[in-house]
Design a protein around this motif. Sequence first.
Motif, PDB file in Angstrom:
ATOM      1  N   HIS A  22      66.509  11.364  41.510  1.00 55.95           N
ATOM      2  CA  HIS A  22      66.714  11.923  42.969  1.00 55.95           C
ATOM      3  C   HIS A  22      66.143  10.894  43.831  1.00 55.95           C
ATOM      4  CE1 HIS A  22      67.262  15.925  40.834  1.00 55.95           C
ATOM      5  NE2 HIS A  22      67.737  16.335  42.135  1.00 55.95           N
ATOM      6  N   ALA A  67      65.203  17.540  47.630  1.00 51.30           N
ATOM      7  CA  ALA A  67      65.531  18.227  46.242  1.00 51.30           C
ATOM      8  C   ALA A  67      64.694  17.785  45.323  1.00 51.30           C
ATOM      9  CB  ALA A  67      67.158  18.010  46.027  1.00 51.30           C
ATOM     10  N   THR A  71      61.932  19.985  43.247  1.00 48.47           N
ATOM     11  CA  THR A  71      62.079  20.109  41.793  1.00 48.47           C
ATOM     12  C   THR A  71      60.727  19.438  41.016  1.00 48.47           C
ATOM     13  OG1 THR A  71      64.416  19.703  42.028  1.00 48.47           O
ATOM     14  CG2 THR A  71      63.429  19.500  39.820  1.00 48.47           C
ATOM     15  N   ALA A  88      68.284  21.283  37.029  1.00 52.01           N
ATOM     16  CA  ALA A  88      67.781  20.195  37.717  1.00 52.01           C
ATOM     17  C   ALA A  88      68.634  18.798  37.656  1.00 52.01           C
ATOM     18  CB  ALA A  88      66.493  20.038  37.637  1.00 52.01           C
ATOM     19  N   GLN A  91      72.060  19.607  39.282  1.00 51.05           N
ATOM     20  CA  GLN A  91      72.302  19.493  40.862  1.00 51.05           C
ATOM     21  C   GLN A  91      72.240  18.276  41.282  1.00 51.05           C
ATOM     22  OE1 GLN A  91      68.294  21.405  41.747  1.00 51.05           O
ATOM     23  NE2 GLN A  91      67.403  19.574  42.185  1.00 51.05           N
ATOM     24  N   THR A 127      72.583  25.285  43.548  1.00 48.90           N
ATOM     25  CA  THR A 127      72.030  25.404  42.221  1.00 48.90           C
ATOM     26  C   THR A 127      70.484  25.193  42.464  1.00 48.90           C
ATOM     27  OG1 THR A 127      73.720  24.704  41.247  1.00 48.90           O
ATOM     28  CG2 THR A 127      71.683  23.972  40.167  1.00 48.90           C
ATOM     29  N   LEU A 128      70.037  24.140  43.293  1.00 44.21           N
ATOM     30  CA  LEU A 128      68.733  23.686  43.597  1.00 44.21           C
ATOM     31  C   LEU A 128      68.080  25.020  44.284  1.00 44.21           C
ATOM     32  CD1 LEU A 128      66.448  21.825  44.686  1.00 44.21           C
ATOM     33  CD2 LEU A 128      67.451  21.711  46.877  1.00 44.21           C
ATOM     34  N   ASN A 131      67.483  27.478  41.228  1.00 43.18           N
ATOM     35  CA  ASN A 131      66.412  26.740  40.580  1.00 43.18           C
ATOM     36  C   ASN A 131      64.858  26.748  41.104  1.00 43.18           C
ATOM     37  OD1 ASN A 131      65.867  25.896  37.563  1.00 43.18           O
ATOM     38  ND2 ASN A 131      66.063  23.774  38.230  1.00 43.18           N
ATOM     39  N   VAL A 132      64.863  26.238  42.008  1.00 50.29           N
ATOM     40  CA  VAL A 132      63.615  26.450  42.685  1.00 50.29           C
ATOM     41  C   VAL A 132      63.239  27.848  43.008  1.00 50.29           C
ATOM     42  CG1 VAL A 132      62.223  25.410  44.713  1.00 50.29           C
ATOM     43  CG2 VAL A 132      63.721  23.949  43.233  1.00 50.29           C
TER      44      VAL A 132
END
Length: 436
Positions: A22, A67, A71, A88, A91, A127-128, A131-132
């Motif tokens: 990232h 992001a 993550t 992760a 994303q 998605t971030l 997931n987070v």
Amino acid sequence: MTAVPQGVDPDGGPPLSIPLRHFVAALGFLLAGSALGVADAFGVASGLARLAHVHLLLVGFVCLTIAGAMTQFVPVWSGRTLHSRRLARVQLWLLVVGLVGFVAGLLTGRPVVLPAFGGLLLAGFWTLAYNVGRTLDRPLDVTERHFAAALAFFVVLTALGVALATGFVRPIFGGALPRSAVVGAHVTLAVFGAVLTTVFGALYQLVPMFGQTDLDGLDRRLQRIETVVYPLGVAVLAFGRLLANAPLARVGAGLLLAGVLAFLVVLGRRLHDARADSTPMLVRYTLLAPALLVWLLVALPAWLRDPLASTARFGAPGTVHLLAMVFVLVLVGTLYHVVPFLVWVHRYSDRLGLEAVPMIDDLYDDRLATADLVLVAGGGACLVAGEWAGWEPAVRLGGVGLALGFAVVAANLSLVVWRHAPEALRRGPAVTAGGE
């Protein structure tokens, strides 16, 4: 020298390759965005270059860095395992492919592709958020509350962004909902919602941790005030702009600025009481405080006068780069610790006490860090001053200085990864059935 902070267990985060990829992608977008900005300043860029420039820097550098940081550190700070490593990785691909395609559509004058690539960006940020959000521990502490609010802002602003992208292809705005109102709400949720809310939450954790200082009673009272009034102000300002309702937007602006002021008092007190040695991270945090204070002082009368004006979306007219410098100082300063910290933990931490190992601050080049600080801070000051004075040569000179400074930042941090990251990191870990 910086050691591993107490109370931080990096083993709770995902594999090192996920956040580092990232960050590397974010640095690439930073270089591309700054180069495009210089090209636009000299009049040699084509298509919707200014819009592409903004998205490369705000989405590509700022939001992709956020992001990667969320993550990595939400699992660490929350004491939980990341909900899904696969998500992760997904994303990152969605965000990178979506942004590259979106910017290419802007620069080549092919708006027909914008909704599709905007949809990929939406999928990446959602998605971030999922997931987070699933990883956050309950009850939430002050940093986690800011991150949760920022994730909610990401969800809404990307939906508005896809609508704006679709508006390039077919007319969907007009009448009671003009495009300018949607743009105003989108900008508000992006800059002050997703980004600045994350910055506040992260600095509440990072400045006391690495400054080796603690919040006192006054700090905590101000922190509680900011945690309520700032996100509420962002939401009310965005809604007021969406409805083109000036009184409502003015109330939101007042709440937002009150939250910024409360945060600045806490930040200033913690930086003043810091006991740690000076590092590139703390120096940049120290510089952002006066920059944000100046922005607040000039934004207050502009927003009270007309919070709906297109020239006042970022505060007072001509302050967009001043606000951008706040983001740059925070993110570059944080990357100067996060990238060496992650590499050091995975490469050297298990050797500590058994053999001589470098400290975290030994992994990057101090001379390059000083050079980029001078170029970024000096270039940013020149750019802002040139904008306020209406002197184009200063704007161009400042833009060139910033671009050179960003190149030095990228080179210095890339050398950390190249010289010290294990070979397995460069290849990336295999995805197994247990990779979740």
